[in-house]
Design an enzyme around this catalytic site. Structure first.
Site, mmCIF file in Angstrom:
data_model
loop_
_atom_site.group_PDB
_atom_site.id
_atom_site.type_symbol
_atom_site.label_atom_id
_atom_site.label_comp_id
_atom_site.label_asym_id
_atom_site.label_seq_id
_atom_site.Cartn_x
_atom_site.Cartn_y
_atom_site.Cartn_z
ATOM 1 N N SER A 243 -65.167 -34.898 -17.927
ATOM 2 C CA SER A 243 -66.334 -35.603 -17.381
ATOM 3 C C SER A 243 -66.031 -36.309 -16.070
ATOM 4 C CB SER A 243 -66.872 -36.613 -18.406
ATOM 5 O OG SER A 243 -65.907 -37.598 -18.719
ATOM 6 N N ARG B 256 -61.331 -58.188 -26.711
ATOM 7 C CA ARG B 256 -61.832 -57.108 -27.559
ATOM 8 C C ARG B 256 -61.194 -57.078 -28.937
ATOM 9 N NH1 ARG B 256 -61.404 -52.962 -22.433
ATOM 10 N NH2 ARG B 256 -63.129 -53.861 -21.232
ATOM 11 N N GLU C 249 -48.678 -23.197 0.143
ATOM 12 C CA GLU C 249 -47.672 -23.729 1.069
ATOM 13 C C GLU C 249 -46.560 -24.475 0.333
ATOM 14 O OE1 GLU C 249 -51.691 -25.240 2.789
ATOM 15 O OE2 GLU C 249 -50.954 -24.472 0.873
ATOM 16 N N HIS D 255 -59.962 -41.754 -16.812
ATOM 17 C CA HIS D 255 -61.338 -41.797 -16.303
ATOM 18 C C HIS D 255 -62.237 -40.792 -17.017
ATOM 19 C CE1 HIS D 255 -60.414 -43.893 -12.204
ATOM 20 N NE2 HIS D 255 -60.235 -44.674 -13.254
ATOM 21 N N ASP E 88 -63.373 -33.538 -22.107
ATOM 22 C CA ASP E 88 -64.296 -32.532 -21.590
ATOM 23 C C ASP E 88 -64.408 -32.489 -20.067
ATOM 24 O OD1 ASP E 88 -65.605 -34.918 -21.204
ATOM 25 O OD2 ASP E 88 -67.280 -34.485 -22.545
ATOM 26 N N HIS F 238 -51.938 -31.798 -20.175
ATOM 27 C CA HIS F 238 -51.562 -33.118 -20.655
ATOM 28 C C HIS F 238 -50.652 -33.016 -21.881
ATOM 29 C CE1 HIS F 238 -52.126 -37.477 -20.914
ATOM 30 N NE2 HIS F 238 -52.111 -37.315 -22.230
ATOM 31 N N TRP G 47 -65.057 -37.169 -25.823
ATOM 32 C CA TRP G 47 -64.348 -35.885 -25.917
ATOM 33 C C TRP G 47 -63.516 -35.632 -24.664
ATOM 34 C CZ3 TRP G 47 -64.745 -34.432 -30.761
ATOM 35 C CH2 TRP G 47 -65.913 -34.722 -31.466
#
Length: 600
Positions: free
Chosen positions: A201, A456, A571, A142, A199, A297, A197
């Site tokens: 977002s 595509r 916790e 995302h 970043d 990641h 990027w």
């Protein structure tokens, strides 16, 4: 240079053994050679005309030098629009190979592919991972990409008369192509609504109007409830975050966690720079938080889903280099070599094309099979079952009432001890094949995934392999080692290997030991994972303490996913004790027993 020496070392490798079967010291130079070859041959620009460069007398806005913009402009100071929101996806293959095969767009029928090859007959778990690994990759996706779809134009999928789908034909919104200049002979190209990027977002948004709604305006912080939950927009009924499409409880957990982490970074910076303004604190905290996401990641999520020893070393090398941080602190010149010093902190390089994410990169991250259809939530204290829910009951607007019943700590613990699904045939979430969104939209995401690649112009499986200079499969026996799948694929594709869709090939391809997804997909990954770091000046030329602050630089070095979880939810700290990778299964509370399709 060391990078060249490693490439030359591959000349000594004899035979055609795949790189992943070689001893690590031989596999690493072969993998580096593969990546360098991909950098030279598999990066292709789609922009028409080419993006304008900054003129030698054009000023650089001073505020962009040490902070990210919302829309991704000015990351490259010489080409300010490179990688920005609204720029085109690039390609990993020469453009003449990426024209949509419109004559065969519905062959075989995408709905048939979904029902006959992808439908989950029995949940197949990945027991080396916890369910946070599934939530994490959607959280990342995302941030990376979003295509614009048409509100009026549709791709109409013919359906059998007995198909229970409510509308015949099934209507899938078409992807909107970027307008082509007059006389263009290029295949259609599509713009990314997100910044290209890495970043953050998905947390911060990529337009100022969205960001303004998320910020408190005080000490650089983002809005968050006193219990650590995202606030709800009274106008939309949706949670306030940068990207809230397709929200489910796994995404909610991570959006809330890294919003809280942003605020913790602001607190840390405030103690060292008490005179800083709200804007200064926000910009620097965002920069640090985005770097943490990229680090997690690279050195935690990827080695968890691809626990092959060579890949573990390669991902560590991408971030730290072969010599590690401590030696680099003494010998800063090592940062000139991405092999010895890591990509992070090395010189920026776009290689053979302006930076962008690619359509093929989108395709290899079609990993919906990771998501279970059923979730069992447990108490972090006792392991007691608090409830078992189906996927629709933990998705969309159903997330909000769930948060009133189950605490964030219980949710995190439950995800830590549940497993995701294997990325293979017959393991696609049934609920995603009959998705009914809050806005009334109905989708078969499996059919949509298959159709999007065709629409595509992403080549089908065998051609995809050829264009990566990987031998095409020559028989259905080579395509998959599962006899049942083999016959199902053969029948559906009319005994024609060249028609097998990319996603089907990736899902049925025999996996080398230590691979959570296909080696064919990994070739795009090994190129693009390093490119997202190597092209971004905030991970290369400007990954330094003068930009991040000495305290921020050290914060990135010292923290990872486990420390972030433990900071905001102490916790569950005991469940992470002795767990080598926070995306591996956490320790279950003593006495808790497995229950539920996704449970440990």
């Amino acid at each position: 240079m060391a990078d060249d020496l490693f490439e030359k070392a591959t000349d000594f490798l004899k035979g055609n053994r795949p790189w992943y079967t070689l001893p690590k010291l031989l596999a690493v130079p072969k993998l580096i050679q593969m990546r360098n070859d991909l950098r030279q041959k598999n990066l292709h620009d789609t922009e028409e005309p080419p993006m304008p460069l900054r003129g030698p007398s054009d000023p650089i806005p001073p505020e962009v030098l040490n902070s990210r913009t919302y829309d991704g402009t000015w990351n490259d100071l010489g080409c300010p629009h490179m990688g920005a929101a609204g720029r085109r996806f690039g390609r990993n293959f020469p453009l003449e190979h990426t024209h949509p095969d419109t004559a065969n767009l519905m062959t075989p029928n995408p709905r048939d592919v979904s029902l006959k090859l992808l439908t989950r007959t029995e949940f197949q778990p990945v027991t080396i991972l916890n369910l946070l690994a599934a939530a994490w990759i959607q959280f990342m996706v995302h941030d990376w990409f979003a295509h614009k779809t048409s509100p009026t134009e549709t791709l109409d999928v013919p359906l059998a008369g007995t198909d229970p789908w409510p509308d015949h034909p099934m209507k899938i919104p078409a992807t909107v192509p970027d307008p082509a200049p007059a006389g263009s002979t290029h295949p259609p190209a599509y713009t990314n609504e997100n910044s290209h990027w890495w970043d953050g977002s998905q947390i911060y948004g990529d337009v100022p109007e969205v960001a303004a709604k998320l910020r408190t305006g005080v000490d650089g912080k983002l809005k968050l409830s006193s219990t650590g939950q995202l606030l709800v927009d009274a106008q939309t009924g949706l949670e306030l975050t940068g990207f809230n499409d397709n929200l489910w409880i796994g995404l909610n957990i991570l959006h809330a966690l890294f919003t809280a982490e942003h605020n913790a970074i602001c607190d840390m910076l405030k103690t060292h720079y008490p005179s800083w303004t709200d804007e200064q604190l926000f910009d620097k905290a965002r920069l640090i938080n985005a770097a943490l996401l990229a680090k997690i990641h690279t050195v935690e999520w990827t080695p968890a889903i691809l626990p092959h020893p060579t890949i573990q070393l390669a991902m560590h090398t991408n971030w730290y280099g072969l010599v590690g941080d401590d030696v680099q602190d003494v010998l800063e010149v090592l940062n000139e070599s991405e092999l010895l010093g890591g990509i992070v902190g090395s010189p920026t390089d776009h290689h053979t094309a302006p930076y962008s994410l690619t359509e093929e990169f989108v395709s290899v991250y079609r990993m919906h099979a990771l998501i279970p259809d059923e979730f069992t939530f447990r108490s972090w204290k006792t392991g007691e079952v608090l409830g078992t829910y189906e996927l629709p009951e933990v998705s969309g607007r159903a997330v909000l009432p769930l948060l009133d019943k189950i605490s964030p700590a219980d949710l995190l613990y439950s995800f830590g001890v549940m497993h995701p699904g294997a990325i293979c045939l017959h393991n696609y979430p049934k609920h995603l094949q009959a998705l009914h969104k809050d806005d009334g939209t109905r989708l078969d995401l499996a059919a949509l995934d298959v159709l999007r690649d065709r629409e595509r112009g992403v080549p089908r499986y065998n051609e995809f392999r050829r264009l990566l200079r990987k031998e095409p499969v020559k028989s259905f026996e080579e395509l998959t080692d599962n006899p049942q799948w083999r016959e199902e694929i053969r029948e559906l594709y009319g005994n024609d290997l060249e028609k097998v869709d990319l996603m089907i090939g990736l899902y049925c391809e025999p996996l080398p030991e230590g691979f959570g997804f296909s080696e064919t997909a990994f070739r795009i990954f090994v190129l693009m994972a390093s490119r997202r770091l190597k092209s971004d000046r905030f991970f290369t030329n400007d990954f330094r303490s003068e930009v991040y602050t000495p305290e921020g630089f050290e914060y990135i070095r010292q923290n990872g996913f486990a420390s972030i979880v433990q900071r905001h939810h102490p916790e569950v700290a005991a469940a992470l004790e002795g767990v080598a990778n926070p995306f591996a299964p956490w320790k279950a509370v003593a006495g808790a027993k497995s229950k539920g399709a996704g449970s440990a």
